[in-house]
Design a protein around this motif. Structure first.
Motif, PDB file in Angstrom:
ATOM      1  N   PRO A   1     -56.594 -31.271  30.309  1.00  0.00           N
ATOM      2  CA  PRO A   1     -56.248 -32.348  29.402  1.00  0.00           C
ATOM      3  C   PRO A   1     -56.355 -33.712  30.075  1.00  0.00           C
ATOM      4  CG  PRO A   1     -54.261 -31.291  30.182  1.00  0.00           C
ATOM      5  CD  PRO A   1     -55.412 -30.493  30.738  1.00  0.00           C
ATOM      6  N   GLY A   2     -56.477 -34.747  29.302  1.00  0.00           N
ATOM      7  CA  GLY A   2     -56.526 -36.104  29.823  1.00  0.00           C
ATOM      8  C   GLY A   2     -55.240 -36.854  29.507  1.00  0.00           C
ATOM      9  N   VAL A   3     -54.903 -37.804  30.387  1.00  0.00           N
ATOM     10  CA  VAL A   3     -53.680 -38.595  30.208  1.00  0.00           C
ATOM     11  C   VAL A   3     -54.051 -40.068  30.181  1.00  0.00           C
ATOM     12  CG1 VAL A   3     -51.445 -39.232  31.172  1.00  0.00           C
ATOM     13  CG2 VAL A   3     -52.237 -36.875  31.333  1.00  0.00           C
ATOM     14  N   THR A   4     -53.503 -40.785  29.207  1.00  0.00           N
ATOM     15  CA  THR A   4     -53.684 -42.231  29.147  1.00  0.00           C
ATOM     16  C   THR A   4     -52.320 -42.880  28.962  1.00  0.00           C
ATOM     17  OG1 THR A   4     -54.044 -42.159  26.762  1.00  0.00           O
ATOM     18  CG2 THR A   4     -56.010 -42.067  28.163  1.00  0.00           C
TER      19      THR A   4
ATOM     20  N   THR B   1     -45.173 -45.248  26.372  1.00  0.00           N
ATOM     21  CA  THR B   1     -45.755 -44.017  25.815  1.00  0.00           C
ATOM     22  C   THR B   1     -46.904 -43.529  26.694  1.00  0.00           C
ATOM     23  OG1 THR B   1     -45.192 -44.687  23.568  1.00  0.00           O
ATOM     24  CG2 THR B   1     -46.889 -42.996  23.803  1.00  0.00           C
ATOM     25  N   LEU B   2     -46.903 -42.235  26.963  1.00  0.00           N
ATOM     26  CA  LEU B   2     -47.981 -41.569  27.683  1.00  0.00           C
ATOM     27  C   LEU B   2     -48.642 -40.589  26.711  1.00  0.00           C
ATOM     28  CD1 LEU B   2     -46.155 -40.776  31.060  1.00  0.00           C
ATOM     29  CD2 LEU B   2     -47.788 -42.614  30.635  1.00  0.00           C
ATOM     30  N   GLU B   3     -50.000 -40.591  26.702  1.00  0.00           N
ATOM     31  CA  GLU B   3     -50.738 -39.714  25.789  1.00  0.00           C
ATOM     32  C   GLU B   3     -51.389 -38.593  26.573  1.00  0.00           C
ATOM     33  OE1 GLU B   3     -53.604 -42.094  23.831  1.00  0.00           O
ATOM     34  OE2 GLU B   3     -52.135 -43.333  22.745  1.00  0.00           O
ATOM     35  N   CYS B   4     -51.173 -37.346  26.090  1.00  0.00           N
ATOM     36  CA  CYS B   4     -51.817 -36.168  26.668  1.00  0.00           C
ATOM     37  C   CYS B   4     -52.756 -35.616  25.585  1.00  0.00           C
ATOM     38  CB  CYS B   4     -50.763 -35.145  27.055  1.00  0.00           C
ATOM     39  SG  CYS B   4     -51.450 -33.584  27.667  1.00  0.00           S
ATOM     40  N   SER B   5     -54.032 -35.465  25.923  1.00  0.00           N
ATOM     41  CA  SER B   5     -54.980 -35.073  24.854  1.00  0.00           C
ATOM     42  C   SER B   5     -56.083 -34.158  25.373  1.00  0.00           C
ATOM     43  CB  SER B   5     -55.591 -36.332  24.226  1.00  0.00           C
ATOM     44  OG  SER B   5     -56.343 -37.051  25.194  1.00  0.00           O
ATOM     45  N   THR B   6     -56.662 -33.404  24.429  1.00  0.00           N
ATOM     46  CA  THR B   6     -57.864 -32.602  24.711  1.00  0.00           C
ATOM     47  C   THR B   6     -58.910 -32.994  23.673  1.00  0.00           C
ATOM     48  OG1 THR B   6     -57.099 -30.813  23.279  1.00  0.00           O
ATOM     49  CG2 THR B   6     -56.569 -30.641  25.628  1.00  0.00           C
ATOM     50  N   PRO B   7     -60.203 -32.960  24.050  1.00  0.00           N
ATOM     51  CA  PRO B   7     -61.259 -33.375  23.107  1.00  0.00           C
ATOM     52  C   PRO B   7     -61.735 -32.195  22.234  1.00  0.00           C
ATOM     53  CG  PRO B   7     -62.183 -33.080  25.277  1.00  0.00           C
ATOM     54  CD  PRO B   7     -60.725 -32.771  25.411  1.00  0.00           C
ATOM     55  N   TYR B   8     -60.857 -31.268  22.064  1.00  0.00           N
ATOM     56  CA  TYR B   8     -61.209 -30.109  21.245  1.00  0.00           C
ATOM     57  C   TYR B   8     -59.968 -29.619  20.530  1.00  0.00           C
ATOM     58  CZ  TYR B   8     -59.372 -27.857  25.448  1.00  0.00           C
ATOM     59  OH  TYR B   8     -58.579 -27.501  26.524  1.00  0.00           O
ATOM     60  N   VAL B   9     -60.225 -28.814  19.472  1.00  0.00           N
ATOM     61  CA  VAL B   9     -59.145 -28.215  18.694  1.00  0.00           C
ATOM     62  C   VAL B   9     -59.516 -26.749  18.446  1.00  0.00           C
ATOM     63  CG1 VAL B   9     -57.854 -28.245  16.519  1.00  0.00           C
ATOM     64  CG2 VAL B   9     -58.596 -30.401  17.560  1.00  0.00           C
ATOM     65  N   CYS B  10     -58.541 -25.885  18.630  1.00  0.00           N
ATOM     66  CA  CYS B  10     -58.755 -24.469  18.354  1.00  0.00           C
ATOM     67  C   CYS B  10     -57.765 -24.043  17.270  1.00  0.00           C
ATOM     68  CB  CYS B  10     -58.550 -23.621  19.612  1.00  0.00           C
ATOM     69  SG  CYS B  10     -59.598 -24.112  20.997  1.00  0.00           S
TER      70      CYS B  10
ATOM     71  N   LEU C   1     -59.332 -33.508  13.043  1.00  0.00           N
ATOM     72  CA  LEU C   1     -60.418 -32.560  12.802  1.00  0.00           C
ATOM     73  C   LEU C   1     -61.145 -33.029  11.529  1.00  0.00           C
ATOM     74  CD1 LEU C   1     -61.655 -29.884  13.793  1.00  0.00           C
ATOM     75  CD2 LEU C   1     -60.067 -28.664  12.299  1.00  0.00           C
ATOM     76  N   ASP C   2     -62.019 -34.017  11.708  1.00  0.00           N
ATOM     77  CA  ASP C   2     -62.737 -34.572  10.561  1.00  0.00           C
ATOM     78  C   ASP C   2     -64.025 -35.192  11.064  1.00  0.00           C
ATOM     79  OD1 ASP C   2     -62.008 -37.063  11.674  1.00  0.00           O
ATOM     80  OD2 ASP C   2     -60.242 -37.244  10.387  1.00  0.00           O
ATOM     81  N   THR C   3     -64.705 -35.838  10.141  1.00  0.00           N
ATOM     82  CA  THR C   3     -66.011 -36.406  10.523  1.00  0.00           C
ATOM     83  C   THR C   3     -65.856 -37.579  11.486  1.00  0.00           C
ATOM     84  OG1 THR C   3     -65.907 -37.813   8.568  1.00  0.00           O
ATOM     85  CG2 THR C   3     -67.087 -35.703   8.362  1.00  0.00           C
ATOM     86  N   GLY C   4     -64.641 -38.112  11.541  1.00  0.00           N
ATOM     87  CA  GLY C   4     -64.421 -39.242  12.457  1.00  0.00           C
ATOM     88  C   GLY C   4     -64.209 -38.788  13.898  1.00  0.00           C
ATOM     89  N   GLY C   5     -63.904 -37.554  14.137  1.00  0.00           N
ATOM     90  CA  GLY C   5     -63.701 -37.095  15.501  1.00  0.00           C
ATOM     91  C   GLY C   5     -62.860 -35.833  15.542  1.00  0.00           C
ATOM     92  N   ILE C   6     -62.849 -35.233  16.725  1.00  0.00           N
ATOM     93  CA  ILE C   6     -62.092 -33.994  16.924  1.00  0.00           C
ATOM     94  C   ILE C   6     -61.221 -34.197  18.157  1.00  0.00           C
ATOM     95  CG2 ILE C   6     -62.229 -31.553  17.517  1.00  0.00           C
ATOM     96  CD1 ILE C   6     -64.936 -31.503  16.092  1.00  0.00           C
ATOM     97  N   GLY C   7     -59.945 -33.831  18.073  1.00  0.00           N
ATOM     98  CA  GLY C   7     -59.060 -33.948  19.252  1.00  0.00           C
ATOM     99  C   GLY C   7     -57.643 -33.509  18.954  1.00  0.00           C
ATOM    100  N   HIS C   8     -56.944 -33.169  20.048  1.00  0.00           N
ATOM    101  CA  HIS C   8     -55.523 -32.776  19.969  1.00  0.00           C
ATOM    102  C   HIS C   8     -54.748 -33.724  20.899  1.00  0.00           C
ATOM    103  CE1 HIS C   8     -52.329 -29.314  20.157  1.00  0.00           C
ATOM    104  NE2 HIS C   8     -51.903 -30.421  19.537  1.00  0.00           N
ATOM    105  N   GLN C   9     -53.705 -34.331  20.396  1.00  0.00           N
ATOM    106  CA  GLN C   9     -52.978 -35.360  21.172  1.00  0.00           C
ATOM    107  C   GLN C   9     -51.470 -35.125  21.080  1.00  0.00           C
ATOM    108  OE1 GLN C   9     -54.386 -39.385  20.410  1.00  0.00           O
ATOM    109  NE2 GLN C   9     -52.257 -40.096  20.414  1.00  0.00           N
TER     110      GLN C   9
END
Length: 454
Positions: free
Chosen positions: A1-4, A16-25, A50-58
């Motif tokens: 995962p990535g952190v910003t 605020t700290l964001e933890c995210s992955t560029p995918y969704v299962c 999960l749409d045409t604008g992008g995919i991600g889990h945050q």
């Protein structure tokens, strides 16, 4: 995962700290979460795109961090069953200096005058690092170094010390630390010189005596001799006496040791006591009379010797002395010598002593003998010795006196010569001899002097 999120957080402010992955299962049991945070002051929120604008889990972690979180590690972790992948975040919390303390060296034992004491300003945590220090003694600024060194400690260095540590965010203030200088000192009230009868107190003090953490023992000395011992730091004289004057010292003792105060002198002033007046007439010739006056007083008294009310000598401003008089003065003592003494020196002699507190006097009557009989070579001689008796008179040379001689009270002869001679003395010449001197001023007889012939 990535952190910003921001690289550094500031104490007391929410971030605020964001933890995210560029995918969704969406069909699986994959979990994305934060670990290591304090849930009492933190909020966690998640979002799936999960749409045409992008995919991600945050997953967002919003928290208010404290200085105790500085350098703490947080984990952003994605897991599926026993399989895990994580990213570590080390918190950098900006805060003012915290847990500021003063470290004292030496940390135990008594601190005496002349010792060296070191005070260090210790900071538990500071981000950014400490940029400056300030020291205060009893609220008064006195230094800007991290370490404050007191060399050659004095009594005045006793007190409560605090340090301040500063950085860009603020100041950390330490609790006060007391530097106890264990040094005994004596003071006198109302003064070290007091009038006899004054209520007087000697106090033996160490700095901060009232706030001392343990009971102190005081040992008092007078003129280096032990006087008393106990918990009392004062020596009381309800009405100080002349005998209380002297050098006083005290030793203060605690569990760590003792210190002895430098002695102070207690001086008691009082008016003159009754003077001692001595009259002495020299027996050989009777021509010298010594009048001596001594007195006990403090401060020293001015002495004056008088005859029948007329001052003859003084220890203060000199009076005009007669040719036959000699004066010697010393502290509380006056000595008058009268040479060629005779009946004219008879009378009532007085001595007056005075100082700022009062005066006192004494008197004695002097009766001089104008005639004195001397026997040469001795008053006890073998038969056949040449013996000369001399009648010493007043020394009045204006006229020739008449000398009358007596043995055992019987008149022997009268002449203008002051001597009676025996060219070869016999046994029946022995007896008690007297001479009488007659002049225009009157007459005087010597004491009887025995002549023994062996």
């Amino acid at each position: 995962p990535g952190v910003t999120g921001s690289e550094e957080q500031t104490e007391g402010q929410r971030s605020t700290l964001e933890c995210s992955t560029p995918y969704v299962c969406p069909w699986g049991d994959i979990v994305l979460h934060w670990e290591g945070y304090d849930p009492r002051v933190s909020e966690v929120s998640g979002r799936v795109q999960l749409d045409t604008g992008g995919i991600g889990h945050q997953v967002n972690l919003t928290s208010t961090f404290s200085w105790k979180d500085h350098s703490k590690k947080l984990l952003c972790e994605v897991s599926q069953g026993s399989r895990k992948a994580s990213t570590e975040v080390v918190l950098r919390v900006r805060h003012a200096p915290k847990d500021t303390q003063v470290s004292l060296s030496p940390s135990s034992g008594n601190i005496g005058v002349g010792d060296t004491v070191t005070l260090s300003c210790e900071v538990g945590s500071s981000h950014p690092p400490v940029s400056g220090y300030h020291w205060y003694k009893d609220g008064v600024a006195m230094g800007t170094e991290r370490v404050l060194t007191l060399r050659g400690v004095r009594r005045e260095d006793h007190g409560r010390y605090q340090c301040e540590a500063q950085n860009a965010l603020g100041t950390g203030v330490s609790p006060a630390v007391t530097v106890r200088v264990f040094s005994a000192e004596i003071s006198a009230s109302p003064a070290t010189e007091v009038r006899e009868g004054t209520a007087t107190t000697l106090s033996c003090d160490v700095p901060g005596r009232e706030g001392h953490p343990e009971e102190l023992t005081y040992t008092w000395y007078k003129n280096s001799a032990w006087l008393k011992e106990g918990p009392a730091h004062t020596l009381l004289f309800p009405a100080v006496a002349a005998g209380d004057a002297g050098y006083y010292s005290c030793q203060v003792t605690n569990s760590q040791g003792s210190d002895t105060a430098q002695a102070i002198s207690l001086s008691v002033t009082y008016p003159p006591r009754i003077p001692t007046l001595t009259l002495f007439q020299e027996t050989q010739g009777g021509r010298l009379v010594i009048v001596r006056c001594t007195v006990d007083s403090h401060p020293p008294a001015t002495l004056a010797i008088s005859r029948d009310g007329t001052v003859l000598a003084t220890s203060g401003a000199q009076v005009a002395l007669g040719q036959r008089l000699g004066v010697t003065t010393s502290r509380n003592s006056l000595r008058l010598e009268i040479r060629d003494a005779g009946p004219r020196d008879n009378g009532k002699y007085g001595c007056t002593a005075s100082n700022v507190h009062g005066n006192a006097s004494a008197t004695k009557v002097l009766v001089t003998r104008a005639a004195e009989l001397q026997i040469q070579p001795l008053a006890e001689v073998p038969e056949g010795t040449a013996v000369t008796m001399t009648c010493v008179g007043t020394g009045d040379t204006e006229e020739e006196p008449l000398y009358t001689w007596y043995r055992n009270g019987r008149r022997l002869q009268e002449s203008s010569f002051p001597t009676l001679e025996f060219p070869s003395v016999r046994g029946d010449d022995a007896g008690a001899f007297q001479c009488q001197v007659r002049s225009r001023n009157g007459s005087d007889a010597s004491e009887a002097v025995p002549l023994r012939v062996l």
